[in-house]
Write a protein that holds these residues in place. Structure first.
Motif: not given
Length: 335
Positions: A213-220
């Motif tokens: 979830a943190r990686a997805e937020r970082a990508r977004a």
């Protein structure tokens, strides 16, 4: 030569010591006195020798600086004794067994000697614990029980997650690897895993789910930032200077000339000493992010190197303009 091992004290020591005792031998010398030791393969033992050497009481007794380490290390007691005989060592820090052997040899050679305070291994470890900033002996022992050894900060952070010994540390690593969180067996990876594991426990999620979830937020967030940058700077220029189609360094082409850039409402005239204000030097040349409206004028001053100006679409990397110039030739581009 005056050494530091009295027969009266050493005669009370057993031939084989269950714990190493730190002793000192040598002359009560001036500041120029040399302090020697036998090199130890045991890392902790070597540190304890250094602890004894830096002790203020020992330094005062021997008349030496407490901040200075060993002047020479030897691979065996025999080599150390030979050095003492040649006057290369006026003080020695070693373990009890070696001290007893040296005392016998010194007595046989008729060399007088005295002993400083005999300090046990446990007392020296306690001193080492304090010197290295551990809050407890248990924390110090935990730090040394894993490989690589932990720092005081590592021990303090791991304690927040209830990891206080090698068993808990290795269990955490195994749990981390089995979950697919990370295959790295490092303290930093374990701390990240334990933190995400703790965060996930409050919401019924696994550490891997929290990580993803943190990686997805970082990508977004990165995608949003990229879109915003492209909206402001849709073009990028590379000002190169080199030969054979390669780039060496941009400044080499501006020894006696200048680079003029109008970038939207911003204007700058840059000399050799201020090119870094125009952009960032890269392997392709000076990179300048350009707004929708821009103009560039660059004149080459070098008689050997070739100046190049290339403008690309920042999103697609399509080359929109490309031109080169020899000495005193000028490249101009505007949009």
């Amino acid at each position: 030569m005056k050494a530091l091992f009295p027969h009266s004290n050493l005669s009370l020591l057993p031939a084989t010591l269950a714990t190493a005792l730190m002793l000192a031998t040598g002359a009560n010398a001036a500041e120029t006195g040399r302090v020697c030791a036998v090199r130890s393969a045991d890392a902790l033992q070597a540190e304890l020798l250094s602890v004894y050497r830096s002790d203020a009481d020992f330094s005062a007794f021997a008349g030496l600086s407490s901040s200075k380490g060993f002047d020479e290390m030897f691979d065996s007691a025999d080599l150390l004794f030979a050095a003492i005989q040649r006057g290369r060592c006026q003080a020695v820090v070693t373990d009890g067994a070696t001290a007893a052997a040296l005392s016998t040899a010194l007595g046989r050679e008729g060399l007088s000697h005295e002993a400083h305070d005999l300090r046990g291994r446990e007392a020296l470890i306690d001193t080492l614990v304090k010197q290295q900033g551990f809050s407890s002996r248990a924390g110090f022992e935990f730090a040394r029980s894993v490989t690589p050894a932990l720092s005081t900060d590592d021990v303090r952070y791991l304690d927040r997650y209830g990891v206080r010994d090698a068993g808990a540390f290795n269990a955490g690593l195994s749990r981390m690897k089995a979950s697919g969180y990370s295959s790295q067996r490092t303290t930093s990876a374990l701390l990240a895993f334990l933190d995400d594991e703790k965060i996930g426990a409050t919401s019924g999620k696994s550490a891997v789910a929290v990580q993803q979830a943190r990686a997805e937020r970082a990508r977004a967030e990165a995608a949003t930032a990229r879109r915003a940058e492209l909206a402001e700077f849709p073009y990028v220029a590379f000002i190169s200077c080199g030969m054979g189609g390669g780039h060496i360094v941009t400044a080499a082409c501006f020894g006696d000339t200048d680079l003029e850039v109008r970038n939207g409402s911003t204007y700058g005239l840059y000399k050799i000493y201020s090119l870094d204000q125009a952009g960032v030097e890269t392997g392709r040349g000076l990179m300048i992010k350009l707004r929708r409206s821009f103009s560039i004028r660059a004149q080459n001053s070098d008689d050997t190197l070739v100046l190049g100006v290339e403008v690309q679409d920042a999103a697609t990397r399509e080359v929109l303009f490309q031109q080169q110039a020899g000495q005193f030739r000028t490249v101009r581009v505007a949009r």
